[in-house]
Design an enzyme around this catalytic site. Structure first.
Site, mmCIF file in Angstrom:
data_model
loop_
_atom_site.group_PDB
_atom_site.id
_atom_site.type_symbol
_atom_site.label_atom_id
_atom_site.label_comp_id
_atom_site.label_asym_id
_atom_site.label_seq_id
_atom_site.Cartn_x
_atom_site.Cartn_y
_atom_site.Cartn_z
ATOM 1 N N LYS A 173 0.885 -1.117 -0.189
ATOM 2 C CA LYS A 173 -0.191 0.072 -0.170
ATOM 3 C C LYS A 173 0.912 1.185 -0.120
ATOM 4 O O LYS A 173 1.714 1.547 1.083
ATOM 5 C CB LYS A 173 -0.814 0.179 1.327
ATOM 6 C CG LYS A 173 -2.151 1.151 1.124
ATOM 7 C CD LYS A 173 -2.471 1.283 2.512
ATOM 8 C CE LYS A 173 -2.010 2.479 2.999
ATOM 9 N NZ LYS A 173 -2.071 3.939 2.419
ATOM 10 N N GLU A 248 10.421 1.794 9.926
ATOM 11 C CA GLU A 248 11.342 2.712 9.894
ATOM 12 C C GLU A 248 10.466 4.058 10.048
ATOM 13 O O GLU A 248 9.668 4.260 9.075
ATOM 14 C CB GLU A 248 11.937 2.676 8.323
ATOM 15 C CG GLU A 248 12.412 1.449 7.999
ATOM 16 C CD GLU A 248 13.765 1.315 8.336
ATOM 17 O OE1 GLU A 248 14.458 2.280 9.112
ATOM 18 O OE2 GLU A 248 14.434 0.175 8.296
ATOM 19 N N CYS A 282 13.050 11.903 5.872
ATOM 20 C CA CYS A 282 13.331 11.683 7.426
ATOM 21 C C CYS A 282 15.002 11.844 7.803
ATOM 22 O O CYS A 282 15.326 11.841 8.816
ATOM 23 C CB CYS A 282 13.032 10.010 7.524
ATOM 24 S SG CYS A 282 13.804 8.920 6.196
ATOM 25 N N GLU A 383 9.067 16.399 15.143
ATOM 26 C CA GLU A 383 9.548 16.183 13.896
ATOM 27 C C GLU A 383 8.596 17.040 13.111
ATOM 28 O O GLU A 383 7.417 17.097 13.074
ATOM 29 C CB GLU A 383 9.226 14.837 13.164
ATOM 30 C CG GLU A 383 9.722 14.824 11.957
ATOM 31 C CD GLU A 383 9.536 13.251 11.366
ATOM 32 O OE1 GLU A 383 8.624 12.826 11.744
ATOM 33 O OE2 GLU A 383 10.425 12.764 10.616
HETATM 34 P P1 NAD Z 1 2.416 8.095 8.088
HETATM 35 O O1 NAD Z 1 2.576 7.207 9.389
HETATM 36 O O2 NAD Z 1 0.995 9.069 8.319
HETATM 37 O O3 NAD Z 1 1.803 7.189 6.825
HETATM 38 C C1 NAD Z 1 2.523 6.125 6.239
HETATM 39 C C2 NAD Z 1 1.851 5.111 5.722
HETATM 40 O O4 NAD Z 1 1.380 4.400 6.607
HETATM 41 C C3 NAD Z 1 0.884 5.525 4.655
HETATM 42 O O5 NAD Z 1 0.850 4.714 3.644
HETATM 43 C C4 NAD Z 1 -0.514 5.445 5.559
HETATM 44 O O6 NAD Z 1 -1.393 5.256 4.578
HETATM 45 C C5 NAD Z 1 -0.096 4.293 6.324
HETATM 46 N N1 NAD Z 1 -0.874 4.252 7.523
HETATM 47 C C6 NAD Z 1 -1.448 5.294 8.320
HETATM 48 N N2 NAD Z 1 -2.156 4.872 9.492
HETATM 49 C C7 NAD Z 1 -2.123 3.153 9.421
HETATM 50 C C8 NAD Z 1 -2.659 2.303 10.140
HETATM 51 N N3 NAD Z 1 -3.071 2.527 11.454
HETATM 52 N N4 NAD Z 1 -2.293 1.130 9.901
HETATM 53 C C9 NAD Z 1 -1.774 0.712 8.667
HETATM 54 N N5 NAD Z 1 -1.049 1.811 7.896
HETATM 55 C C10 NAD Z 1 -1.393 3.100 8.207
HETATM 56 O O7 NAD Z 1 3.332 8.701 7.657
HETATM 57 P P2 NAD Z 1 3.529 9.953 6.497
HETATM 58 O O8 NAD Z 1 2.949 11.181 6.808
HETATM 59 O O9 NAD Z 1 3.063 9.178 4.768
HETATM 60 O O10 NAD Z 1 5.216 9.746 6.131
HETATM 61 C C11 NAD Z 1 5.922 10.907 6.882
HETATM 62 C C12 NAD Z 1 6.859 10.158 7.978
HETATM 63 O O11 NAD Z 1 7.533 8.987 7.637
HETATM 64 C C13 NAD Z 1 7.519 11.112 8.654
HETATM 65 O O12 NAD Z 1 7.540 10.761 10.063
HETATM 66 C C14 NAD Z 1 9.025 10.694 8.254
HETATM 67 O O13 NAD Z 1 10.211 10.745 9.171
HETATM 68 C C15 NAD Z 1 8.688 9.001 8.166
HETATM 69 N N6 NAD Z 1 9.746 8.442 6.891
HETATM 70 C C16 NAD Z 1 10.655 7.507 7.831
HETATM 71 C C17 NAD Z 1 11.722 7.162 6.964
HETATM 72 C C18 NAD Z 1 12.798 6.045 7.559
HETATM 73 O O14 NAD Z 1 13.412 5.527 6.731
HETATM 74 N N7 NAD Z 1 12.744 6.129 8.851
HETATM 75 C C19 NAD Z 1 11.738 7.305 5.638
HETATM 76 C C20 NAD Z 1 10.573 8.260 4.920
HETATM 77 C C21 NAD Z 1 9.738 8.790 5.901
#
Ligand code: NAD
Length: 476
Positions: A173, A248, A282, A383
């Site tokens: 997804k 991650e 990130c 963040e």
């Molecule tokens: P998010 O956690 O809102 O969403 C990430 C994914 O999870 C999306 O596909 C979303 O639809 C899904 N999701 C949301 N709620 C869920 C649930 N209850 N169950 C299953 N899936 C669910 O994050 P975002 O806003 O899309 O991305 C930004 C974040 O990602 C920032 O915190 C950033 O630091 C982090 N990030 C981390 C890395 C890393 O490698 N550590 C890399 C890129 C981004």
């Protein structure tokens, strides 16, 4: 344009026929719809994946490798189209998508096409006991891959490529905010000959579609990249089912600058590590700590360099900073600038929305530099994930280390110094998963990637990803 789910090799509308609007952030307008998938769609995908698993897990490594290589080639062939699509969906400069995002997506497939042919089970002879212990690594079965919006195809493929290389079938997804290139990838994998059911892409919201993936009992492992709060929630849901988890998560990375560094290189790289991809990486260095001796000079030079960045239409080659990914995200980032003002932070540059000519409703924000008096302020502890960095001075090595580690996250750190002893000490004592010394964002795909503390658990990349995506068994 209506994006479809990709299940069992077919493009399908969601079972409930419900749809979500997809925005182009550069102009702030809807340009398509994506499936608002439910449990029923996830169920269909799991059935297809289960059916495909016996054959795919027994497909020779040579054949798997050929298919992955072919996917990489097709991504490269479609580089321009994919980069433009990514830019339109996400708001990032097309130049960035062309140079980084899409080439990396191809490299992810090419890397694991090669890696799987070199990955092996192990055997240990118990000398004198007339026995051999075999450590067998086998595909898990059906696995879930959930990715965020900041590097859409880059991170989506970072998970899918090792998962299918390792012999698993996948329910994936992408973020609902940036679904387009995942949709385009489905066609590419089909053209490359990936058998039906091996990769199933289900679009929808995190709280419904994502939740259904995490809750599904037949999905035995979840590779997730996203926010820390979401990661904690996923861990709570998955734990009673004993799913394998790789998380991650977020970061609040220190960029520590000493007076003895190579100043010009540091300045140029710090502009990038602060604002690349609108600060939505990130690994961006969002907390800048500068040795007192060069603090005033750095402040002046940094503000000057940042003021030269061009914020504008992401499709123009000359644009350095495009649009933020969504209206909600823009408002969240902007709210931190208001918090800064209340917390006594001093805005040295930026802080305002920008109306780009011809795209006045786009989600543009000036790159913003804020001087803070304490590392304890919310701006330094939470963040923000946008084009906002803070700066503050430090006097000693001990103080710099303490400031860098005094945060709940532990993803990465950047260190600018030419002192070898200091480099060794900091690299050992920083509580992070990756330390960059006199550089930023450089990483060999063979190395394990991941964070400490609330930045996640597990490591992905190289053989670590393949180890995570297989089960271990010993027989003697
Ligand atoms: P998010 O956690 O809102 O969403 C990430 C994914 O999870 C999306 O596909 C979303 O639809 C899904 N999701 C949301 N709620 C869920 C649930 N209850 N169950 C299953 N899936 C669910 O994050 P975002 O806003 O899309 O991305 C930004 C974040 O990602 C920032 O915190 C950033 O630091 C982090 N990030 C981390 C890395 C890393 O490698 N550590 C890399 C890129 C981004």
């Amino acid at each position: 344009m209506k994006i479809q789910n990709y299940i069992n090799g077919e493009f399908l509308p969601p079972v409930a026929d419900r749809w979500i609007e997809n925005y182009n952030p550069a102009i702030g307008e809807v340009y398509g719809q994506i499936p608002d998938s439910t449990k029923e769609d996830v169920e269909k995908a799991v059935e297809a994946a289960e059916k495909a698993f016996p054959s795919w897990s027994n497909t020779t490594l040579t054949r798997r490798s050929e298919i992955l290589s072919k996917i990489a080639d097709l991504i490269k062939e479609k580089l321009t189209f994919l980069a433009e699509s990514e830019s339109k969906d996400n708001g990032k400069p097309v130049s960035l998508a062309t140079q980084i995002d899409i080439p990396r997506a191809a490299s992810n497939f090419q890397f694991f096409a090669n890696a799987i042919t070199q990955f092996s089970s192990e055997a240990h002879e118990s000398v004198g006991l007339n026995a051999v212990n075999f450590t067998l690594r086998q595909p898990i079965g059906v696995v879930g891959c959930i990715s965020p919006w900041n590097l859409p195809l880059y991170l989506f493929t970072w998970k899918i490529a090792p998962a299918i290389a390792a012999g698993n079938c996948v329910i994936a997804k992408p973020s609902e905010v940036t679904p387009m290139t995942a949709y385009l990838l489905a066609e590419i994998t089909k053209d490359a000959g990936l058998p039906k059911g091996v990769l199933n892409i289900v679009h929808g919201l995190g709280t419904s579609t994502g939740q259904a993936i995490v809750e599904h009992k037949k999905i035995k492992a979840i590779s997730f990249t996203g926010g820390t709060t979401t990661g904690a929630h996923i861990a709570r849901v998955a734990a009673p089912m004993f799913k394998k988890l790789s998380l991650e998560l977020g970061g609040k990375n220190p960029n520590i600058i000493f007076a003895d560094c190579d100043y010009d290189k540091m300045l140029e790289t710090t502009v990038r590590s602060s604002f690349a991809n609108q600060g939505q990486i990130c690994l961006c260095g969002s907390r800048i700590f500068v040795e007192e001796k060069i603090y005033e000079k750095f402040k002046k030079d940094f503000v000057q360099k940042v003021s030269e960045l061009k914020v504008g239409n992401p499709l123009e080659e000359s644009t350095n900073i495009g649009a933020l990914v969504s209206k909600e995200h823009l408002e969240k980032v902007k709210s931190y600038i208001d918090i800064a003002e209340n917390e006594g932070g001093k805005i040295l540059f930026g802080g305002d929305r920008i109306a780009v000519k011809g795209s006045e409703n786009g989600y543009y924000l000036q790159p913003t530099i804020i001087e803070v008096a304490s590392n304890q302020c919310r701006l330094n502890q939470e963040e923000i994930f946008g084009p906002v960095v803070t700066i503050m001075p430090f006097k000693t090595d001990e103080e710099a280390l303490q400031l860098a580690n005094d945060v709940k996250y532990g993803l990465s750190a950047t260190l600018w110094t030419n002192n070898l002893n200091r480099t060794l000490q900091f690299s050992k004592q920083l509580h992070v998963g990756i330390v960059w010394v006199n550089t930023w964002l450089m990483r060999d795909l063979r190395t394990p990637f991941g964070g400490q503390k609330e930045s996640g658990i597990g490591r992905e990349g190289g053989f670590e990803a393949l180890r995570f995506l297989q089960n271990l068994k010993i027989y003697v």
